[in-house]
Scaffold this active site. Structure first.
Site, short mmCIF file in Angstrom:
data_model
loop_
_atom_site.label_atom_id
_atom_site.label_comp_id
_atom_site.label_asym_id
_atom_site.label_seq_id
_atom_site.Cartn_x
_atom_site.Cartn_y
_atom_site.Cartn_z
N TYR A 61 65.45 35.16 33.19
CA TYR A 61 63.82 34.02 32.29
C TYR A 61 63.81 32.58 32.94
O TYR A 61 64.83 32.09 32.57
CB TYR A 61 64.06 34.65 30.32
N GLU A 63 61.03 30.12 32.97
CA GLU A 63 59.59 30.09 32.69
C GLU A 63 60.02 28.45 32.95
O GLU A 63 60.87 27.50 32.47
CB GLU A 63 59.64 29.83 31.41
N ASP A 208 40.23 31.88 49.95
CA ASP A 208 41.17 33.19 49.39
C ASP A 208 40.93 34.14 50.61
O ASP A 208 40.13 34.69 50.67
CB ASP A 208 39.86 33.82 48.29
N THR A 235 47.14 36.68 48.40
CA THR A 235 48.11 37.87 47.88
C THR A 235 49.30 37.33 49.48
O THR A 235 48.74 37.10 50.38
CB THR A 235 47.72 38.85 47.95
N LYS A 238 49.38 41.37 51.25
CA LYS A 238 48.68 42.38 52.64
C LYS A 238 49.33 42.24 54.00
O LYS A 238 50.14 42.81 54.63
CB LYS A 238 47.06 42.02 52.51
N ARG A 244 54.32 42.31 46.33
CA ARG A 244 52.78 42.30 45.15
C ARG A 244 52.82 41.25 45.32
O ARG A 244 54.20 40.80 43.49
CB ARG A 244 53.10 43.60 44.73
C1 LIG Z 1 40.03 38.66 48.80
C2 LIG Z 1 41.03 38.80 46.94
N1 LIG Z 1 41.34 38.49 46.52
C3 LIG Z 1 41.62 38.37 45.55
C4 LIG Z 1 42.52 40.05 45.14
C5 LIG Z 1 43.22 40.28 43.43
O1 LIG Z 1 44.78 41.19 44.27
P1 LIG Z 1 45.51 41.50 43.68
O2 LIG Z 1 44.83 42.56 43.54
O3 LIG Z 1 46.55 41.37 43.64
O4 LIG Z 1 45.17 40.77 41.52
C6 LIG Z 1 41.70 40.71 46.64
C7 LIG Z 1 42.66 42.17 46.21
O5 LIG Z 1 42.14 43.24 46.93
C8 LIG Z 1 41.34 40.53 47.21
O6 LIG Z 1 40.73 41.59 48.64
#
Ligand SMILES: Cc1ncc(COP(=O)(O)O)c(C=O)c1O
Length: 425
Positions: A61, A63, A208, A235, A238, A244
């Site tokens: 743990y 936090e 993003d 993320t 990918k 993950r």
């Molecule tokens: C552009 C984008 N943002 C956020 C996410 C969310 O990721 P997660 O599935 O890990 O929550 C994804 C997932 O496919 C994504 O393609």
């Protein structure tokens, strides 16, 4: 790259203790081995990343943040988390990194809540044009809290974003945050133009880059942070080929707000075994080998697109500039669900997906999304990908013909055998 697994001793304790879960995991190994995995948001991690994630760090743990924990005994956890932070900052030339988000969805939510107030406007890519659920789908909780406005792509002009229209929309809706990023879009984004528009209307900028994080890390696609973006989220599982999870990068002036938003704002104890695995993946990404991999990803996507288009399949945006292709199945009068199912049967794993302004149900849309990160990790080259494009086209053009399915299935098996994923050696 092949991943070494000693199948004789692999998961031996699990096997002795829980046969049902063991059988399912072994089944999944076989599925991955014998399938051409074309889901563009997936990848295969190295043995080092997998080992770290399966390590004793899962027991702790922690936090809080390095040096400021709410639990004792974090001297080693502080080391791994600090490594992950420093490596992420170096990799993406970022002023600040938060490596704790449990997932991509959480990293985006934490960013919004960190710097916005209830009711603030976020201008992001329309969901029907490639944006992600967390960019404002009405079904999400965020859509009840923030005012999401969507910009669209120009379907009659190869899916480009008309930046003059985007500017006009931004002037009209006055967003607090201009959000660039996508889940199903195959053109590169013009980060510089996004930033100029945001500056003009006084908005913060967020990218993003979940799908293209690995391509940006390897500098084969441009980095929004180099264009002055305030926030970049990605993320880690990918194209970045890590465990993950999520990662938030931002300017130093937002560091405190972002950290507070992730913890205690949104999360409890961080997954330190995953964070350590992120550190390992970031080190791997900071290498020549990774750059070569990402260059091959781009070449392979071109090969795949060529094989599809030369055999009569229509691609949204008429090609691709990243790792994925979005197929428009309307010319063949087909829907994503049936194509996904038949391809699954022949050993090709894909992802039904909406095309821009799709009028069909999201559960049975008019498109299919495919990508090359996994098969590139596996070692396939652009010529192989062109062959795979043709195989997919054969299935689409002969959706009810079992002889075609059988032939395609045989070629898929041969390719999988030629490029083993998991080996004993
Ligand atoms: C552009 C984008 N943002 C956020 C996410 C969310 O990721 P997660 O599935 O890990 O929550 C994804 C997932 O496919 C994504 O393609």
């Amino acid at each position: 790259m092949t991943i070494k697994i000693d199948f004789k001793s692999h998961l031996e304790n699990l096997k002795n203790q829980d046969q049902e879960v063991y059988n399912a995991v072994m089944g999944e190994i076989q599925r991955q081995e014998n399938t051409l995995e074309l889901i563009p948001s997936e990848n295969v991690v190295t043995s080092a990343v997998m080992e770290t994630q399966g390590s004793v760090l899962t027991n702790k743990y922690s936090e809080g943040y390095p040096g400021k924990r709410y639990y004792g005994g974090n001297q080693f956890i502080d080391k791994t988390e600090t490594l992950a932070i420093d490596r992420a900052k170096k990799l993406f030339r970022a002023e600040h990194a938060n490596v704790q988000p449990l997932s991509g969805a959480v990293m985006n939510i934490a960013t919004y809540f960190g710097v916005l107030e209830t009711g603030d406007t976020i201008l992001g890519m329309d969901l029907g044009h490639g944006g992600h659920l967390t960019h404002g789908h009405p079904i999400t909780h965020m859509a009840k809290v923030f005012n999401f406005v969507g910009y669209k792509t120009e379907t009659d002009k190869d899916g480009i974003i008309d930046y003059d229209k985007l500017r006009a929309q931004a002037i009209e809706c006055k967003p607090k945050l201009l959000l660039a990023g996508f889940s199903a879009y195959t053109k590169t984004l013009d980060w510089k133009k996004f930033k100029e528009i945001a500056d003009e209307v006084g908005a913060m900028t967020m990218a993003d880059v979940s799908h293209i994080g690995g391509l940006i890390a390897a500098n084969v696609l441009e980095n929004p942070l180099d264009h002055g973006f305030d926030f970049m989220t990605t993320t880690t599982h990918k194209t970045l080929r890590g465990p993950r999870g999520g990662l938030i990068l931002c300017k130093e002036k937002y560091a405190k707000a972002i950290d507070k938003s992730v913890f205690p704002g949104l999360q409890g104890g961080p997954l330190e075994h995953v964070i350590a695995a992120k550190a390992v993946a970031f080190k791997e990404a900071d290498s020549e080998e990774f750059v070569t991999y990402q260059k091959q990803v781009l070449k392979n996507a071109q090969g795949l697109a060529k094989g599809l288009m030369e055999n009569g399949v229509t691609l949204v945006t008429n090609g691709t500039e990243n790792h994925m292709c979005l197929l428009d199945l309307r010319p063949q009068d087909l829907k994503g669900k049936i194509v996904e199912e038949v391809l699954d049967e022949v050993g090709i794993c894909t992802n039904k997906n909406a095309i821009p302004d799709d009028t069909a149900s999201p559960l049975n849309p008019n498109g299919l999304r495919i990508g090359v990160p996994v098969i590139t990790t596996r070692g396939l080259n652009e010529t192989d990908c062109e062959v795979i494009g043709k195989l997919i086209a054969d299935v689409i053009n002969n959706i009810e013909d079992e002889t075609t399915h059988k032939n395609v299935s045989e070629v898929v098996s041969e390719i999988c055998k030629k490029y083993p994923l998991y080996t004993n050696e």
